[in-house]
Design a protein around this motif. Structure first.
Motif, PDB file in Angstrom:
ATOM      1  N   PRO A 152       0.801  -1.234   0.000  1.00 17.77           N
ATOM      2  CA  PRO A 152       0.000   0.000   0.000  1.00 17.77           C
ATOM      3  C   PRO A 152       0.830   1.279   0.000  1.00 17.77           C
ATOM      4  O   PRO A 152       0.461   2.256  -0.658  1.00 17.77           O
ATOM      5  CB  PRO A 152      -0.816  -0.131   1.293  1.00 17.77           C
ATOM      6  N   ALA A 153       1.954   1.299   0.727  1.00 20.61           N
ATOM      7  CA  ALA A 153       2.779   2.513   0.819  1.00 20.61           C
ATOM      8  C   ALA A 153       3.360   2.927  -0.532  1.00 20.61           C
ATOM      9  O   ALA A 153       3.782   4.069  -0.706  1.00 20.61           O
ATOM     10  CB  ALA A 153       3.908   2.305   1.831  1.00 20.61           C
ATOM     11  N   GLN A 154       3.391   1.997  -1.497  1.00 23.82           N
ATOM     12  CA  GLN A 154       3.940   2.301  -2.823  1.00 23.82           C
ATOM     13  C   GLN A 154       2.876   2.837  -3.777  1.00 23.82           C
ATOM     14  O   GLN A 154       3.171   3.081  -4.943  1.00 23.82           O
ATOM     15  CB  GLN A 154       4.566   1.026  -3.420  1.00 23.82           C
ATOM     16  N   LEU A 155       1.662   3.013  -3.279  1.00 25.99           N
ATOM     17  CA  LEU A 155       0.560   3.480  -4.117  1.00 25.99           C
ATOM     18  C   LEU A 155       0.120   4.884  -3.722  1.00 25.99           C
ATOM     19  O   LEU A 155       0.286   5.296  -2.582  1.00 25.99           O
ATOM     20  CB  LEU A 155      -0.650   2.536  -3.978  1.00 25.99           C
ATOM     21  N   SER A 156      -0.478   5.604  -4.666  1.00 28.17           N
ATOM     22  CA  SER A 156      -1.065   6.922  -4.371  1.00 28.17           C
ATOM     23  C   SER A 156      -2.373   6.716  -3.616  1.00 28.17           C
ATOM     24  O   SER A 156      -2.903   5.600  -3.538  1.00 28.17           O
ATOM     25  CB  SER A 156      -1.340   7.671  -5.677  1.00 28.17           C
ATOM     26  N   GLY A 157      -2.919   7.819  -3.094  1.00 29.17           N
ATOM     27  CA  GLY A 157      -4.198   7.748  -2.367  1.00 29.17           C
ATOM     28  C   GLY A 157      -5.312   7.184  -3.228  1.00 29.17           C
ATOM     29  O   GLY A 157      -6.107   6.340  -2.789  1.00 29.17           O
ATOM     30  N   GLY A 158      -5.383   7.636  -4.480  1.00 24.95           N
ATOM     31  CA  GLY A 158      -6.422   7.151  -5.388  1.00 24.95           C
ATOM     32  C   GLY A 158      -6.272   5.664  -5.682  1.00 24.95           C
ATOM     33  O   GLY A 158      -7.271   4.931  -5.748  1.00 24.95           O
ATOM     34  N   GLN A 159      -5.026   5.213  -5.847  1.00 24.68           N
ATOM     35  CA  GLN A 159      -4.780   3.782  -6.091  1.00 24.68           C
ATOM     36  C   GLN A 159      -5.150   2.946  -4.866  1.00 24.68           C
ATOM     37  O   GLN A 159      -5.743   1.872  -4.992  1.00 24.68           O
ATOM     38  CB  GLN A 159      -3.309   3.570  -6.462  1.00 24.68           C
ATOM     39  N   GLN A 160      -4.808   3.459  -3.681  1.00 22.63           N
ATOM     40  CA  GLN A 160      -5.171   2.730  -2.451  1.00 22.63           C
ATOM     41  C   GLN A 160      -6.686   2.616  -2.307  1.00 22.63           C
ATOM     42  O   GLN A 160      -7.204   1.575  -1.892  1.00 22.63           O
ATOM     43  CB  GLN A 160      -4.586   3.442  -1.225  1.00 22.63           C
ATOM     44  N   GLN A 161      -7.406   3.686  -2.691  1.00 24.60           N
ATOM     45  CA  GLN A 161      -8.862   3.628  -2.582  1.00 24.60           C
ATOM     46  C   GLN A 161      -9.440   2.621  -3.565  1.00 24.60           C
ATOM     47  O   GLN A 161     -10.412   1.926  -3.260  1.00 24.60           O
ATOM     48  CB  GLN A 161      -9.462   5.019  -2.800  1.00 24.60           C
ATOM     49  N   ARG A 162      -8.829   2.524  -4.749  1.00 26.64           N
ATOM     50  CA  ARG A 162      -9.265   1.506  -5.720  1.00 26.64           C
ATOM     51  C   ARG A 162      -9.058   0.095  -5.159  1.00 26.64           C
ATOM     52  O   ARG A 162      -9.909  -0.779  -5.324  1.00 26.64           O
ATOM     53  CB  ARG A 162      -8.484   1.647  -7.027  1.00 26.64           C
ATOM     54  N   VAL A 163      -7.931  -0.098  -4.487  1.00 27.35           N
ATOM     55  CA  VAL A 163      -7.644  -1.414  -3.896  1.00 27.35           C
ATOM     56  C   VAL A 163      -8.644  -1.720  -2.778  1.00 27.35           C
ATOM     57  O   VAL A 163      -9.145  -2.834  -2.661  1.00 27.35           O
ATOM     58  CB  VAL A 163      -6.191  -1.468  -3.368  1.00 27.35           C
ATOM     59  N   ALA A 164      -8.946  -0.710  -1.946  1.00 25.33           N
ATOM     60  CA  ALA A 164      -9.917  -0.898  -0.860  1.00 25.33           C
ATOM     61  C   ALA A 164     -11.280  -1.283  -1.439  1.00 25.33           C
ATOM     62  O   ALA A 164     -11.990  -2.133  -0.890  1.00 25.33           O
ATOM     63  CB  ALA A 164     -10.029   0.379  -0.042  1.00 25.33           C
ATOM     64  N   LEU A 165     -11.627  -0.685  -2.571  1.00 27.22           N
ATOM     65  CA  LEU A 165     -12.876  -1.004  -3.251  1.00 27.22           C
ATOM     66  C   LEU A 165     -12.850  -2.445  -3.775  1.00 27.22           C
ATOM     67  O   LEU A 165     -13.813  -3.203  -3.597  1.00 27.22           O
ATOM     68  CB  LEU A 165     -13.071  -0.010  -4.399  1.00 27.22           C
ATOM     69  N   ALA A 166     -11.727  -2.827  -4.381  1.00 25.81           N
ATOM     70  CA  ALA A 166     -11.582  -4.195  -4.898  1.00 25.81           C
ATOM     71  C   ALA A 166     -11.670  -5.215  -3.764  1.00 25.81           C
ATOM     72  O   ALA A 166     -12.276  -6.275  -3.916  1.00 25.81           O
ATOM     73  CB  ALA A 166     -10.247  -4.339  -5.636  1.00 25.81           C
ATOM     74  N   ARG A 167     -11.063  -4.881  -2.606  1.00 24.32           N
ATOM     75  CA  ARG A 167     -11.100  -5.826  -1.476  1.00 24.32           C
ATOM     76  C   ARG A 167     -12.533  -5.996  -0.946  1.00 24.32           C
ATOM     77  O   ARG A 167     -12.925  -7.076  -0.526  1.00 24.32           O
ATOM     78  CB  ARG A 167     -10.184  -5.346  -0.349  1.00 24.32           C
ATOM     79  N   ALA A 168     -13.322  -4.912  -0.987  1.00 22.93           N
ATOM     80  CA  ALA A 168     -14.713  -5.002  -0.526  1.00 22.93           C
ATOM     81  C   ALA A 168     -15.557  -5.845  -1.474  1.00 22.93           C
ATOM     82  O   ALA A 168     -16.550  -6.438  -1.068  1.00 22.93           O
ATOM     83  CB  ALA A 168     -15.304  -3.605  -0.402  1.00 22.93           C
ATOM     84  N   LEU A 169     -15.151  -5.904  -2.753  1.00 20.63           N
ATOM     85  CA  LEU A 169     -15.944  -6.605  -3.767  1.00 20.63           C
ATOM     86  C   LEU A 169     -15.440  -8.009  -4.078  1.00 20.63           C
ATOM     87  O   LEU A 169     -16.142  -8.787  -4.723  1.00 20.63           O
ATOM     88  CB  LEU A 169     -15.956  -5.780  -5.067  1.00 20.63           C
ATOM     89  N   VAL A 170     -14.217  -8.345  -3.622  1.00 19.00           N
ATOM     90  CA  VAL A 170     -13.545  -9.568  -4.084  1.00 19.00           C
ATOM     91  C   VAL A 170     -14.300 -10.844  -3.722  1.00 19.00           C
ATOM     92  O   VAL A 170     -14.303 -11.809  -4.463  1.00 19.00           O
ATOM     93  CB  VAL A 170     -12.080  -9.607  -3.573  1.00 19.00           C
ATOM     94  N   PHE A 171     -14.990 -10.864  -2.573  1.00 18.71           N
ATOM     95  CA  PHE A 171     -15.711 -12.082  -2.180  1.00 18.71           C
ATOM     96  C   PHE A 171     -17.171 -12.057  -2.649  1.00 18.71           C
ATOM     97  O   PHE A 171     -17.990 -12.865  -2.240  1.00 18.71           O
ATOM     98  CB  PHE A 171     -15.607 -12.326  -0.667  1.00 18.71           C
ATOM     99  N   GLU A 172     -17.461 -11.085  -3.563  1.00 11.81           N
ATOM    100  CA  GLU A 172     -18.769 -10.969  -4.209  1.00 11.81           C
ATOM    101  C   GLU A 172     -19.927 -10.858  -3.212  1.00 11.81           C
ATOM    102  O   GLU A 172     -20.886 -11.639  -3.254  1.00 11.81           O
ATOM    103  CB  GLU A 172     -18.986 -12.147  -5.183  1.00 11.81           C
ATOM    104  N   PRO A 173     -19.842  -9.870  -2.309  1.00 14.83           N
ATOM    105  CA  PRO A 173     -20.943  -9.671  -1.362  1.00 14.83           C
ATOM    106  C   PRO A 173     -22.165  -9.114  -2.089  1.00 14.83           C
ATOM    107  O   PRO A 173     -22.036  -8.509  -3.159  1.00 14.83           O
ATOM    108  CB  PRO A 173     -20.383  -8.633  -0.384  1.00 14.83           C
ATOM    109  N   GLU A 174     -23.331  -9.281  -1.494  1.00 15.09           N
ATOM    110  CA  GLU A 174     -24.542  -8.709  -2.096  1.00 15.09           C
ATOM    111  C   GLU A 174     -24.805  -7.302  -1.556  1.00 15.09           C
ATOM    112  O   GLU A 174     -25.611  -6.564  -2.114  1.00 15.09           O
ATOM    113  CB  GLU A 174     -25.737  -9.619  -1.826  1.00 15.09           C
TER     114      GLU A 174
END
Length: 375
Positions: free
Chosen positions: A139-161
């Motif tokens: 995470p420290a190697q990413l910009s704020g916008g990139q980190q937020q994209r990753v946080a979004l991907a982590r919330a969606l990765v297990f395909e919650p409803e």
């Protein structure tokens, strides 16, 4: 698989209350139904109760009274990790010692998913947010916008409803924030997940939501689609909180269920659509959007509301001119004039007639003095 009746709401707050000290309610008798696949935004100023509602839905707070149901099941006693909800926070909440791939693997490992299935889901989630090339970075190697994209991907990765987002774009600069608003909106449309989103930013709420619940003082003041909230606010708080708004107070002189005549403090008589006034003599706040008022030239037909005014200030904003006028005893009356007009020859100090249609001016409850700020 059990048959799910889609006619029933997916998320239900049933008479939910919350107090931290046993005396003051921060959430007051909340009833709210959210449809499956809906993007619902809880919007309001700090301390209005919106984040507390989100945290009760997530399981990080417990309601003092009432019931919260997801898909017909009461979740009050189900711990957060067993609710199957994706969460995105303002501060990203990524594990700094893990790579991006490992961050995304974590919720899948908790669910005891096999390695090949994990890798496929991680690849798909990173592709959704255009971050495939970053799986091995930290995470420290990413910009704020990139980190937020990753946080979004982590919330969606297990395909919650159901995905909950708490001010997720608050730490980003304006341009990036706007880009991410559209990206989240498009992801929602593409995936069909149910999103409950919390923000104090009205533009963000208007841009992204199917419906917006405007909170103030622990209650929902109005629940409606963005255009309805803006065009048809039901009280003075909502009118002031959503978009810019000219407010004038006065007493109802002529009353009907549909229309009222209101005598302002300077003696002007304004015709308005009746929303909240209940009778003659009522004090009321009139609400008029700046783009609904217009200047009237010689030879123009005059609307039912037509008043003499004076130009106090002109601000050029590219697509429109923001004119501050002195009208009806108010020196802060705003008109937005589109920059496509060849009539934009106003000068500061110039006398001018200003008008608006009665149906564009709404007679609401008597508001407290001073503007309502969304920050």
């Amino acid at each position: 698989m059990e048959h799910v009746d889609t006619a029933n709401p997916y998320v239900v707050f049933d008479r939910v209350q919350k107090t931290y000290d046993g005396e003051e309610l921060v959430v007051k008798d909340l009833n709210l139904s959210i449809e499956k696949g809906e993007f619902l935004t809880m919007l309001g100023p700090s301390g209005s109760g919106k984040t507390t509602c989100l945290m009760m839905l997530a399981g990080f707070e417990t309601s003092t009274f009432g019931e919260i149901r997801i898909d017909g099941v009461a979740i009050n006693n189900i711990p957060p990790h067993k609710r199957g909800i994706g969460m995105v926070f303002q501060n990203y909440a990524l594990f700094p010692h893990m790579t991006i791939g490992e961050n995304l693997a974590f919720p899948l490992e908790v669910r005891q998913m096999g390695k090949s299935e994990r890798e496929e889901k991680i690849r798909r989630a990173l592709a959704m947010v255009q971050m495939e090339a970053f799986a091995n970075r930290r995470p420290a190697q990413l910009s704020g916008g990139q980190q937020q994209r990753v946080a979004l991907a982590r919330a969606l990765v297990f395909e919650p409803e159901l995905v909950l987002m708490d001010e997720p774009l608050g730490a980003l600069d304006k341009n990036l924030r706007e880009t991410m608003q559209y990206e989240i909106k498009h992801l929602h449309e593409q995936l069909g997940v149910t999103v409950v989103y919390v923000t104090h930013d009205q533009t963000e709420a208007l841009t992204m939501s199917d419906r917006i619940a405007v909170f103030n003082d622990g209650r929902i003041q109005q629940l409606a689609a963005p255009a309805d909230l803006y065009e048809r606010p039901e009280n003075a708080f909502v009118a002031a909180f959503i978009g810019e708004n000219n407010r004038m107070t006065g007493a109802v002189e002529e009353y009907s269920e549909d229309k009222v005549s209101v005598r302002l403090e300077d003696g002007s008589l304004v015709q308005a659509k009746n929303v909240c006034a209940s009778g003659q003599g009522d004090q009321t706040t009139l609400s008029l959007r700046p783009e609904r008022a217009f200047t009237i030239g010689n030879g123009d037909s005059q609307p039912v509301n037509c008043f003499d005014g004076k130009v106090e200030e002109l601000i050029y904003l590219g697509d429109h001119i923001r004119a501050r006028m002195n009208i009806c005893g108010h020196d802060d009356f705003i008109i937005k004039l589109p920059n496509a007009s060849s009539k934009l020859t106003l000068k500061v100090g110039q006398p001018v007639k200003v008008g608006w249609a009665a149906e564009d001016c709404r007679a609401l409850d008597l508001s407290e003095d001073g503007p309502v700020h969304s920050d």
